[in-house]
Design a protein around this motif. Structure first.
Motif, mmCIF file in Angstrom:
data_model
loop_
_atom_site.group_PDB
_atom_site.id
_atom_site.type_symbol
_atom_site.label_atom_id
_atom_site.label_comp_id
_atom_site.label_asym_id
_atom_site.label_seq_id
_atom_site.Cartn_x
_atom_site.Cartn_y
_atom_site.Cartn_z
ATOM 1 N N PRO A 134 20.840 -26.267 28.836
ATOM 2 C CA PRO A 134 19.834 -26.903 27.975
ATOM 3 C C PRO A 134 19.905 -28.414 27.916
ATOM 4 O O PRO A 134 19.004 -29.060 27.415
ATOM 5 C CB PRO A 134 20.139 -26.291 26.594
ATOM 6 C CG PRO A 134 20.838 -25.016 26.873
ATOM 7 C CD PRO A 134 21.649 -25.290 28.097
ATOM 8 N N ASP A 135 20.989 -29.014 28.406
ATOM 9 C CA ASP A 135 21.130 -30.473 28.341
ATOM 10 C C ASP A 135 20.000 -31.224 29.037
ATOM 11 O O ASP A 135 19.615 -32.300 28.630
ATOM 12 C CB ASP A 135 22.450 -30.887 29.005
ATOM 13 C CG ASP A 135 23.518 -31.170 27.969
ATOM 14 O OD1 ASP A 135 23.231 -30.954 26.790
ATOM 15 O OD2 ASP A 135 24.614 -31.588 28.349
ATOM 16 N N ASP A 166 10.514 -18.346 33.922
ATOM 17 C CA ASP A 166 11.583 -18.621 32.966
ATOM 18 C C ASP A 166 12.776 -17.689 33.173
ATOM 19 O O ASP A 166 13.461 -17.772 34.189
ATOM 20 C CB ASP A 166 11.027 -18.523 31.544
ATOM 21 C CG ASP A 166 11.918 -19.186 30.517
ATOM 22 O OD1 ASP A 166 12.425 -20.275 30.813
ATOM 23 O OD2 ASP A 166 12.110 -18.627 29.427
ATOM 24 N N ASP A 167 13.030 -16.755 32.234
ATOM 25 C CA ASP A 167 14.236 -15.934 32.300
ATOM 26 C C ASP A 167 14.061 -14.648 33.100
ATOM 27 O O ASP A 167 14.953 -13.788 33.089
ATOM 28 C CB ASP A 167 14.726 -15.595 30.891
ATOM 29 C CG ASP A 167 13.721 -14.785 30.087
ATOM 30 O OD1 ASP A 167 12.597 -14.569 30.581
ATOM 31 O OD2 ASP A 167 14.057 -14.369 28.958
ATOM 32 N N ARG A 216 20.998 -17.446 29.973
ATOM 33 C CA ARG A 216 20.943 -18.892 30.195
ATOM 34 C C ARG A 216 22.358 -19.446 30.298
ATOM 35 O O ARG A 216 23.232 -19.083 29.507
ATOM 36 C CB ARG A 216 20.210 -19.564 29.031
ATOM 37 C CG ARG A 216 19.837 -21.023 29.283
ATOM 38 C CD ARG A 216 18.668 -21.110 30.198
ATOM 39 N NE ARG A 216 18.014 -22.412 30.127
ATOM 40 C CZ ARG A 216 17.632 -23.103 31.172
ATOM 41 N NH1 ARG A 216 17.844 -22.629 32.396
ATOM 42 N NH2 ARG A 216 17.009 -24.246 31.047
ATOM 43 N N HIS A 263 25.377 -21.853 29.660
ATOM 44 C CA HIS A 263 25.652 -22.524 28.382
ATOM 45 C C HIS A 263 25.422 -24.021 28.456
ATOM 46 O O HIS A 263 25.142 -24.661 27.443
ATOM 47 C CB HIS A 263 27.096 -22.247 27.943
ATOM 48 C CG HIS A 263 28.126 -23.112 28.603
ATOM 49 N ND1 HIS A 263 28.533 -22.934 29.914
ATOM 50 C CD2 HIS A 263 28.832 -24.186 28.134
ATOM 51 C CE1 HIS A 263 29.447 -23.835 30.214
ATOM 52 N NE2 HIS A 263 29.649 -24.610 29.161
ATOM 53 N N GLY A 316 20.723 -22.975 36.382
ATOM 54 C CA GLY A 316 20.249 -22.822 35.009
ATOM 55 C C GLY A 316 20.380 -21.435 34.435
ATOM 56 O O GLY A 316 20.398 -21.263 33.216
ATOM 57 N N TRP A 317 20.497 -20.423 35.302
ATOM 58 C CA TRP A 317 20.436 -19.042 34.834
ATOM 59 C C TRP A 317 21.536 -18.212 35.469
ATOM 60 O O TRP A 317 21.890 -18.400 36.623
ATOM 61 C CB TRP A 317 19.067 -18.431 35.175
ATOM 62 C CG TRP A 317 17.926 -19.202 34.594
ATOM 63 C CD1 TRP A 317 17.238 -20.228 35.184
ATOM 64 C CD2 TRP A 317 17.372 -19.045 33.299
ATOM 65 N NE1 TRP A 317 16.278 -20.704 34.336
ATOM 66 C CE2 TRP A 317 16.334 -19.994 33.169
ATOM 67 C CE3 TRP A 317 17.618 -18.177 32.244
ATOM 68 C CZ2 TRP A 317 15.560 -20.104 32.016
ATOM 69 C CZ3 TRP A 317 16.850 -18.284 31.097
ATOM 70 C CH2 TRP A 317 15.840 -19.244 30.985
#
Length: 704
Positions: A672-673, A301-302, A667, A669, A336-337
């Motif tokens: 998340p879409d 993930d992050d 993340r 902006h 994504g990041w």
């Protein structure tokens, strides 16, 4: 087999493509001895009876017969049927989902619930399939049990026991994946599953099994991952390397073409997908490695630094397939990041010189979407472009064209080494759309192309397809502010077709506005357009006329009418034009204040920006802009552009809080879409730069 199938009133039911009276034939086709017939039947089940995951009454009626097929050891390809049952019964409606269901969806929700109950009730049959003679069945059964059986503790015990006895490598991976799914569905089992997976990682076992355990550990218990996860994974990948050949090289299992006179067998859509998958995995020593790594990255993930280090190690691998996977996963990570990607991008650039076409093309595609972030690969891109002039323009079978990915990526860096490719593209019968934005990125470096752009625009046929031919030329001339082309642009404005010409006329008006006083020849036509009161074209014409003549009194009536228009596009165009007038448009302030309550978010944003420009008072506009920031992330760049000029972000202010929150988020902006856009990374990087400018001090993350 199929006892009672004729007693079902199939004709009274429907599926995605009409009456369900063909379902009995599909069910029988699943048991056929003919592989092609089985493939067509399975395709029909997914394409009609279980279309895009839907459950119809006929789907429910199929469930007993599907279980009958699964239980018969003489039926071929039962693993596919297990997967079909898992999909039909795997819909899990939680409380939140149920609250969102409207009356029109209630029947569908009831079907999902009945399907889940029916398949769960028969899920005990999957226990016996764990040790089936067919590896395909054993591959599908663990995930079916994890998704459907109502005794998860018993399922976990059987998965662990079966792993000790199972010898097929892919089935062993499926057993581990099923355990991870159990832990996600039943959180009380997360601890025991994590302990088991941790032992599998630590044991001296097959590298694929250990990698699978790491991937599932990242998925269900990421805090249990070892501290040295990157070197551990890198070592396992070293053990899993593909023998020489790789993508684009000789395949390990070539597919022989049919012999002379052989009849071609139609391939179903699912069969085509399988064929593409087989082509992708042919020649790989461990074709499932990419899936395991994707799962691992999703679990990390992050933890961007660790993911970046892992991908960099993959990109240094001698195995070209591992490098292909790394390039594709880098695309997802960077898109994504936020992070520091210079070394990763440089390594991606090195893949442009790889002898394997698939690897080089994957690298091109990634770099094309990075814009300024591709700078560490600039020299590699320039070498790629110079070495292959044949790839400067790609032509599709229907005649459409596009600028090659490497040339596009180089131009998006503003690198003048892209000029030869752009020059060649301008000479093409159909100029690729990407040429316009590419020239805009090059700016003054592309000034030598002005003559060719002007000539092509003057020669263009202005019919209903003119936008494809003329759009890129107008975009480029606008960016270059090439006022010498004003007569050619005026021709486009006057002769654009009535049908489908709106976009063309808007582009022409914006070009004339960019040319400023050089567009004096267009003044009569611009004044005529002002009389189309309340339209977007009138507002655009007013903006262009202001840029040419600088006479506010001449354009204000048209802009005020535009602000009062029923058409949201006209209101937005008028607000944007008003901004350019600044204090000279003070008379529009009352109407702009009314638009701060408009039902259209974009109208509110444009009105708020225009109101600040004409009044110089931020206190009225700022609440609207910050509300839009929260309501729609796509408005953030537009809002940040205004905040960077407004500079209202004093310490402790609402604006400073919003900007700091954005800068400290890892993340992107627009990530998340779930949907991926070709400009998403560029847009997010632009947002970060604007946020830094808007703050009184350089605060937050450094440029990535």
């Amino acid at each position: 087999m199929f006892a009672g199938i004729e007693e079902v009133d199939w004709a009274s039911m429907r599926h995605a493509h009409g009456p369900a009276d063909d379902v009995p034939a599909l069910l029988r086709g699943l048991a056929s001895a003919d592989p092609a017939e089985r493939e067509r039947a399975l395709d029909g089940m997914y394409g009609a009876v279980h279309h895009q995951g839907d459950v119809y009454p006929c789907t429910l009626a199929c469930i007993p017969f599907l279980f009958e097929l699964v239980a018969d050891p003489w039926v071929p390809d039962r693993g596919d049927i297990v997967e079909l049952l898992t999909s039909i019964g795997g819909i899990d409606l939680g409380a939140d989902d149920e609250e969102e269901i409207g009356e029109d969806e209630a029947e569908a929700a009831a079907n999902y619930a009945m399907a889940a109950a029916a398949v769960t009730a028969g899920a005990r049959v999957f226990f016996t399939l764990l040790a089936d003679d067919d590896p395909g069945v054993r591959l599908s059964a663990p995930l079916a049990l994890a998704a459907l059986h109502d005794d998860p503790a018993r399922v976990l015990g059987l998965l662990r026991a079966r792993l000790a006895a199972e010898r097929d490598e892919e089935v062993r991976l499926a057993l581990v994946e099923a355990a991870g799914r159990l832990a996600l569905r039943h959180r009380p089992l997360a601890g025991p599953v994590a302990d088991w997976l941790g032992r599998l990682v630590a044991e001296t076992g097959p590298p694929g099994l250990r990698l699978a355990a790491l991937a599932q550990l990242a998925r269900c218990a990421p805090r249990s991952l070892p501290d040295d996860v990157v070197p551990v994974v890198t070592g396992l990948l070293g053990e899993l390397r593909t023998p020489p050949a790789g993508p684009g090289g000789t395949r390990a299992r070539p597919v022989e073409p049919p012999g002379p006179g052989a009849e071609a067998v139609p391939v179903s859509p699912r069969g085509q997908v399988r064929a593409l998958s087989a082509e992708e995995t042919a020649g790989r020593a461990a074709p499932w490695t990419a899936d395991l790594l994707r799962t691992l990255h999703a679990g990390l993930d992050d933890r961007v630094a660790e993911r970046t280090a892992l991908l960099a190690a993959q990109l240094r691998s001698p195995d070209p397939w591992q490098r292909v996977d790394a390039v594709r996963m880098s695309d997802r990570l960077i898109g994504g990041w936020r992070g520091s990607y210079a070394e990763l991008v440089r390594l991606v650039g090195e893949q442009l010189a790889a002898p394997q076409p698939r690897l080089a093309e994957a690298a091109e595609h990634l770099l094309e979407g990075l814009f300024g972030l591709a700078a560490p690969a600039a020299d590699a891109l320039a070498a790629r472009v110079a070495a292959d002039p044949g790839a400067w323009v790609r032509t599709w079978p229907d005649g459409r064209t596009r600028l090659g990915s490497a040339a596009t990526a180089l131009a998006r860096l503003g690198d003048p080494r892209a000029l030869p490719a752009l020059t060649a593209a301008l000479a093409h019968p159909l100029v690729p759309y990407e040429v316009g934005p590419a020239i805009a990125r090059l700016g003054e470096a592309a000034r030598p192309l002005t003559g060719a752009l002007q000539r092509r625009l003057g020669e263009a046929v202005l019919d209903e397809r003119a936008n494809d031919r003329v759009g890129p030329l107008l975009r480029a001339l606008t960016a270059l502010r090439a006022g010498a082309a004003a007569p050619e642009v005026l021709r486009v404005l006057c002769e654009a077709p009535d049908t489908g010409g709106e976009r063309l006329r808007t582009a022409a008006l914006r070009a004339l506005a960019a040319f400023g006083p050089a567009s004096l020849c267009a003044v009569p036509e611009l004044r005529a357009l002002l009389r189309r009161t309340g339209t977007a074209e009138a507002a655009e014409a007013a903006g262009a006329l202001w840029a040419v003549e600088g006479d506010a009194d001449a354009v204000l009536p048209a802009l005020i009418a535009g602000l009062a228009s029923w058409d949201a596009d006209a209101r937005r165009a008028a607000a944007v034009a008003v901004r350019r007038l600044g204090g000279r448009a003070a008379a529009t302030a009352p109407r702009l204040r009314e638009l701060l309550r408009d039902g259209n978010l974009w109208v509110r944003v444009d009105a708020a920006i225009a109101l600040w420009e004409v009044s110089g008072r931020a206190e009225e506009s700022l609440p609207v802009l910050l509300a839009a920031w929260e309501q729609n992330h796509r408005a953030r760049v537009r809002v940040a552009e205004c905040l960077a000029r407004m500079r209202p972000a004093g310490a402790g202010s609402d604006a400073a809080r919003v900007l700091l929150a954005e800068l400290t988020s890892v993340r992107r902006h627009n990530a998340p879409d779930g949907a991926y856009g070709s400009h998403d990374t560029y847009t997010d990087e632009k947002l970060l730069a604007l946020c830094r400018r808007a703050l009184p001090e350089n605060t937050g993350k450094e440029p990535t």
